[in-house]
Design a protein around this motif. Structure first.
Motif, PDB file in Angstrom:
ATOM      1  N   LEU B  38     -11.204  12.608  -8.009  1.00 11.69           N
ATOM      2  CA  LEU B  38     -10.398  13.423  -8.223  1.00 11.69           C
ATOM      3  C   LEU B  38      -8.956  13.851  -8.037  1.00 11.69           C
ATOM      4  CD1 LEU B  38     -12.808  16.107  -7.495  1.00 11.69           C
ATOM      5  CD2 LEU B  38     -12.327  15.549  -9.822  1.00 11.69           C
ATOM      6  N   THR B  39      -8.784  12.554  -6.554  1.00  7.44           N
ATOM      7  CA  THR B  39      -7.774  12.937  -6.147  1.00  7.44           C
ATOM      8  C   THR B  39      -6.282  12.465  -7.411  1.00  7.44           C
ATOM      9  OG1 THR B  39      -7.546  10.118  -5.652  1.00  7.44           O
ATOM     10  CG2 THR B  39      -7.959  12.125  -3.905  1.00  7.44           C
ATOM     11  N   ASN B  48      -2.892   6.058  -5.586  1.00  7.22           N
ATOM     12  CA  ASN B  48      -2.403   5.182  -5.589  1.00  7.22           C
ATOM     13  C   ASN B  48      -2.177   5.101  -3.584  1.00  7.22           C
ATOM     14  OD1 ASN B  48      -1.477   3.451  -7.493  1.00  7.22           O
ATOM     15  ND2 ASN B  48       0.346   4.659  -8.243  1.00  7.22           N
ATOM     16  N   ASN B  49      -2.702   6.099  -3.067  1.00  5.37           N
ATOM     17  CA  ASN B  49      -2.774   6.336  -1.139  1.00  5.37           C
ATOM     18  C   ASN B  49      -4.014   5.822  -1.531  1.00  5.37           C
ATOM     19  OD1 ASN B  49       0.211   6.291  -0.699  1.00  5.37           O
ATOM     20  ND2 ASN B  49       0.707   8.542  -0.397  1.00  5.37           N
ATOM     21  N   TYR B  50      -5.327   6.802  -2.164  1.00  4.05           N
ATOM     22  CA  TYR B  50      -6.222   6.665  -2.123  1.00  4.05           C
ATOM     23  C   TYR B  50      -6.809   5.314  -2.408  1.00  4.05           C
ATOM     24  CZ  TYR B  50     -11.680   7.447  -3.380  1.00  4.05           C
ATOM     25  OH  TYR B  50     -12.784   6.467  -3.142  1.00  4.05           O
ATOM     26  N   ALA B  51      -5.973   4.905  -3.377  1.00  5.81           N
ATOM     27  CA  ALA B  51      -7.075   3.562  -3.734  1.00  5.81           C
ATOM     28  C   ALA B  51      -6.003   2.624  -2.625  1.00  5.81           C
ATOM     29  CB  ALA B  51      -6.010   2.684  -4.528  1.00  5.81           C
ATOM     30  N   HIS B  52      -5.194   2.722  -1.985  1.00  2.78           N
ATOM     31  CA  HIS B  52      -4.911   1.252  -1.133  1.00  2.78           C
ATOM     32  C   HIS B  52      -5.363   1.810   0.217  1.00  2.78           C
ATOM     33  CE1 HIS B  52      -0.434  -0.512   0.798  1.00  2.78           C
ATOM     34  NE2 HIS B  52      -1.183   0.071   1.624  1.00  2.78           N
ATOM     35  N   PHE B  53      -5.452   3.032   0.334  1.00  3.65           N
ATOM     36  CA  PHE B  53      -6.695   3.030   2.044  1.00  3.65           C
ATOM     37  C   PHE B  53      -8.049   2.220   1.885  1.00  3.65           C
ATOM     38  CE2 PHE B  53     -10.213   5.713   3.084  1.00  3.65           C
ATOM     39  CZ  PHE B  53      -9.606   6.219   3.992  1.00  3.65           C
ATOM     40  N   LEU B 144       3.300  -1.841 -10.118  1.00  6.06           N
ATOM     41  CA  LEU B 144       4.229  -2.201  -8.765  1.00  6.06           C
ATOM     42  C   LEU B 144       4.760  -0.674  -8.738  1.00  6.06           C
ATOM     43  CD1 LEU B 144       4.186  -4.216  -6.796  1.00  6.06           C
ATOM     44  CD2 LEU B 144       6.578  -3.659  -7.503  1.00  6.06           C
ATOM     45  N   THR B 145       4.191  -0.178  -7.404  1.00  2.00           N
ATOM     46  CA  THR B 145       4.397   0.551  -6.573  1.00  2.00           C
ATOM     47  C   THR B 145       5.233   0.725  -5.009  1.00  2.00           C
ATOM     48  OG1 THR B 145       4.219   3.661  -6.305  1.00  2.00           O
ATOM     49  CG2 THR B 145       2.104   1.866  -5.981  1.00  2.00           C
ATOM     50  N   THR B 146       5.470   1.369  -4.546  1.00  2.00           N
ATOM     51  CA  THR B 146       5.391   1.201  -2.611  1.00  2.00           C
ATOM     52  C   THR B 146       4.822   1.765  -2.733  1.00  2.00           C
ATOM     53  OG1 THR B 146       8.077   2.395  -3.422  1.00  2.00           O
ATOM     54  CG2 THR B 146       7.724   0.113  -3.070  1.00  2.00           C
ATOM     55  N   ILE B 147       4.027   2.112  -1.506  1.00  2.00           N
ATOM     56  CA  ILE B 147       3.072   2.375  -0.264  1.00  2.00           C
ATOM     57  C   ILE B 147       3.649   2.456   1.147  1.00  2.00           C
ATOM     58  CG2 ILE B 147       1.505   3.236   0.689  1.00  2.00           C
ATOM     59  CD1 ILE B 147      -0.212   3.103  -2.064  1.00  2.00           C
ATOM     60  N   ARG B 153      -0.129  -1.664  -5.335  1.00  2.07           N
ATOM     61  CA  ARG B 153      -0.873  -1.617  -7.293  1.00  2.07           C
ATOM     62  C   ARG B 153      -0.607  -0.219  -7.573  1.00  2.07           C
ATOM     63  NH1 ARG B 153      -6.711  -2.873 -10.053  1.00  2.07           N
ATOM     64  NH2 ARG B 153      -5.574  -2.846 -11.815  1.00  2.07           N
ATOM     65  N   ASP B 154      -0.002   0.191  -8.790  1.00  2.75           N
ATOM     66  CA  ASP B 154       0.170   1.064  -9.262  1.00  2.75           C
ATOM     67  C   ASP B 154      -1.011   1.004  -9.973  1.00  2.75           C
ATOM     68  OD1 ASP B 154       1.341   3.500 -10.344  1.00  2.75           O
ATOM     69  OD2 ASP B 154       2.934   3.016 -11.092  1.00  2.75           O
ATOM     70  N   LEU B 155      -1.924   1.627  -9.510  1.00  4.85           N
ATOM     71  CA  LEU B 155      -2.845   1.455 -10.090  1.00  4.85           C
ATOM     72  C   LEU B 155      -2.706   3.393 -11.435  1.00  4.85           C
ATOM     73  CD1 LEU B 155      -6.327   0.592 -10.735  1.00  4.85           C
ATOM     74  CD2 LEU B 155      -6.177   2.080  -9.020  1.00  4.85           C
TER      75      LEU B 155
END
Ligand code: FES
Lengths: 255, 246
Positions: B38-39, B48-53, B144-147, B153-155
Motif C-alpha cells: 500500500l505504500t 522505495n524507502n519501505y523496500a530499502h528498510f 537507481l535512486t537515492t535514499i 534500487r528504484d523498485l
C-alpha cells in the motif's frame, strides 16, 4: 403389480464380484406406487429379474427404518440420496419425478471393496473400532447409575456423536474417501465422557493409525460428510478428534 | 525438526496440521505484504524507502531469516498438499458415474474442490513474481535512486513500468483471483485441521475466511489495475536512470 403406478428408469451398478469389472445397467420399472420405498422398488425389480431367470441386484438392508446402517447406496450422486438426515431405506419413490431416471451406485472407496453390485465390505470400520472404540470395564454386577455424575451438556454431546450408525456414507460422499467423520464420532462419544478418559490417548492414536492403515483418504474439510450423514453428525467431531490427537501426541512427548 | 516433520507427515491428522500451520503462516506473510504494497499509493519515495528498510532491517539479516522461514513453509505446504491429493486417487480408485452435491451443511465448493489447482497456480505465480521483482532488473540495469544520499534500487519505477504492460497486469489480476479462491476454503479449513471448530466458532471462522479471501484478492489485484490506469511512469526517476545508465 398395480397398473396405476409410475414408471422409472433405474440405472444400477452391476458388478459380479470384487475383482470383476462392473458397469451401469439400465432397467425400466413400471407400476411403482409413490408410497413404495426405493428399496421396495428394487425388490419389485428383483422379482421381475428372478422371474426372467436373470441375476437379481445385490443390495443390503436390514431394519429398513434408518437405524441399523446396513443399507447404503449412492442415489443420483449423493450417498443415501438428496434428502437430508435420511438413510437409503428411508427414501420414498414419491421423491422422484414420475418417469425420471434414478442412478444407483455403491459406496465407493478402496477401503470398502465391492462384494457384489451395490454391496460393499465395510469391515474396515470394524477393525478401527477394534483398535479403541470401546471402554474397558470389568463386567459383573451393573454399576450404580449415578455413581459417576455426568453433566447434561456433556451427555448430550456424547449422544450426538453416538448417533453414528456406521453406515459409511461419510466415506462415500467425501471427495477424498476419508473416514474422519466416522472415527471422529467414535472418538468424540467417549472423549467427552468420564468413562472414556482412562483410555483417552491410546484410543485416538490407535484408531487414527488404523484409519490410515485401512487406506481411507485424508480429510480436506469439504464437509460433504456432515451433509449426507443420516444422523446429521457435525464435522465438529472431526475437530474434536484432532484436538484429542494433538493432546495425545503432546502427552506422549512430555510423558 | 526433520524428525518432527517426518513423524507428523505420516499420519493423516499430522499432515493436515502441518498444512494448516504453514498455510496460516503464509497468510500472515501475505497480509503483511499487502500492507507493505500500500505504500505504493504514497508515491515513489515511500515505496522505495519501505523496500530499502526491509532490505536493511537487522543489518540485512531479517530478510534472510524471513525468506528461509517462508521457503520452509512454502515447500512443506506444497509437499502436504500434493500428498493429500495423491492419496485421494488411491483412496477411491473408481469414481462415481454421476456426481452430486448433498447441499445442507456441506462446505464443498468450487474453492474446496480446486485447492490443488489454485495451489499449483499460486506456486507458479510465486516463481514468476520473484523473477519479476526480487531477481528482476536492479541498480545495474538503471533502476537507481537515492535514499538518504546513498544509491538504492528504484523498485517503484520497475513496478510502475511492469504494470503498464497489459500482459503482466492481466496475469497478476488472474493469479490474485486464485489467491482468493485458495483462501476461501484454506483459511477456515486450517482452523478445522488444528482442531479449532465448534458449533459457535466454525460459522464465524468460515465467514472470516470469505472476508479475508475477498479483502486480500481485491487488495492485491486493485494495485496493478490502479497503476495501469491511474499512475504515470515516473519522469523524475527516468531522468536519473538516463544519467546513470549506460
Ligand atoms: S436398512 Fe437399516 S438403516 Fe437402512
Amino acid at each position: 403389480m398395480t397398473t396405476n403406478g409410475h414408471t422409472y428408469t433405474l440405472k444400477v451398478w452391476r458388478q459380479p464380484g470384487a475383482d470383476r469389472p462392473g458397469r451401469l445397467a439400465t432397467y425400466t420399472v413400471t407400476g411403482i406406487s409413490p408410497d413404495l420405498s426405493l428399496l421396495e422398488a428394487l425388490d419389485v425389480l428383483n422379482e421381475d429379474l428372478i422371474r426372467k431367470g436373470e441375476d437379481p441386484i445385490a443390495f443390503e438392508s436390514d431394519c429398513r427404518e434408518g437405524i441399523c446402517g446396513q443399507c447404503g447406496i449412492v442415489v443420483n450422486g449423493v450417498a443415501h440420496g438428496s434428502k437430508l438426515g435420511c438413510t437409503t431405506c428411508e427414501i420414498r419413490m414419491r421423491e422422484f419425478a414420475p418417469g425420471s431416471t434414478i442412478t444407483l451406485e455403491p459406496f465407493r472407496a478402496t477401503a470398502f471393496p465391492i462384494i457384489k453390485d451395490l454391496v460393499i465390505n465395510r469391515s474396515a470400520f470394524d477393525r478401527i473400532i477394534a483398535r479403541g472404540g470401546y471402554v474397558s470395564i470389568n463386567t459383573g454386577a451393573a454399576p450404580e447409575a449415578n455413581a459417576i455424575p455426568v453433566a447434561r451438556d456433556l451427555a448430550e454431546k456424547a449422544m450426538d456423536a453416538a448417533a453414528c450408525i456406521g453406515c459409511g456414507a461419510c466415506v462415500a460422499a467425501c471427495p477424498n474417501a476419508s473416514a474422519s467423520l466416522f472415527v471422529g464420532a467414535k472418538v468424540s462419544q467417549l472423549a467427552v465422557m468420564p468413562q472414556g478418559h482412562a483410555e483417552r490417548e491410546r484410543r485416538v492414536t490407535r484408531m487414527v493409525a488404523q484409519m490410515d492403515a485401512e487406506g481411507f483418504g485424508n480429510c480436506s474439510n469439504h464437509g460433504e460428510c456432515e451433509a449426507v450423514c443420516p444422523k446429521e453428525i457435525p464435522i465438529h467431531v472431526i475437530s474434536r478428534m484432532r484436538r484429542e490427537y494433538i493432546r495425545a501426541s503432546v502427552k506422549s512427548v512430555l510423558g | 525438526m526433520g524428525g518432527v516433520l517426518g513423524g507428523c507427515s505420516t499420519s493423516s491428522i499430522g499432515k493436515k496440521i502441518l498444512s494448516a500451520i504453514t498455510g496460516l503462516g503464509m497468510v500472515l506473510f501475505v497480509v503483511g505484504h499487502l500492507a507493505g504494497n500500500l505504500t505504493l499509493l504514497l508515491g515513489a519515495e515511500a515505496f522505495n524507502n519501505y523496500a530499502h528498510f526491509l532490505k536493511h532491517l537487522m543489518h540485512g539479516a531479517f530478510i534472510y531469516i524471513a525468506e528461509a522461514g517462508l521457503l520452509l513453509f512454502f515447500f512443506t505446504h506444497i509437499w502436504m498438499g500434493v500428498t493429500v491429493w495423491l492419496h485421494k486417487g488411491r483412496a477411491r480408485e473408481e469414481g462415481y458415474e454421476v456426481a452430486g452435491n448433498a447441499g445442507g451443511e456441506s462446505k464443498k465448493s468450487l474453492s474446496s474442490l480446486t485447492m490443488i489447482l489454485s495451489g499449483i497456480s499460486l506456486a507458479i505465480f510465486v516463481v514468476i513474481h520473484l523473477l519479476h521483482f526480487k531477481f528482476g532488473p536492479a541498480e545495474a540495469q538503471g533502476y537507481l535512486t537515492t535514499i538518504d544520499g546513498q544509491p538504492a534500487r528504484d523498485l517503484y519505477r520497475l513496478v510502475i513500468e511492469e504494470f503498464h504492460k497489459p500482459l503482466p497486469t492481466i496475469a497478476y489480476v488472474a493469479f490474485m483471483l486464485f489467491l482468493g479462491l485458495h483462501l476461501r476454503h484454506g483459511f477456515w479449513s486450517a482452523f478445522q485441521s488444528l482442531g479449532v471448530g465448534s458449533p459457535r466458532l466454525t460459522p464465524a471462522i468460515n465467514t472470516a475466511a470469505l472476508i479475508l479471501a475477498l479483502v486480500l484478492a481485491i487488495g492485491f489485484l486493485a494495485l496493478p489495475v490502479y497503476v495501469y490506469f491511474g499512475v504515470d511512469i515516473p519522469a523524475a526517476t527516468r531522468v536519473v536512470a538516463l544519467e546513470v545508465g549506460p
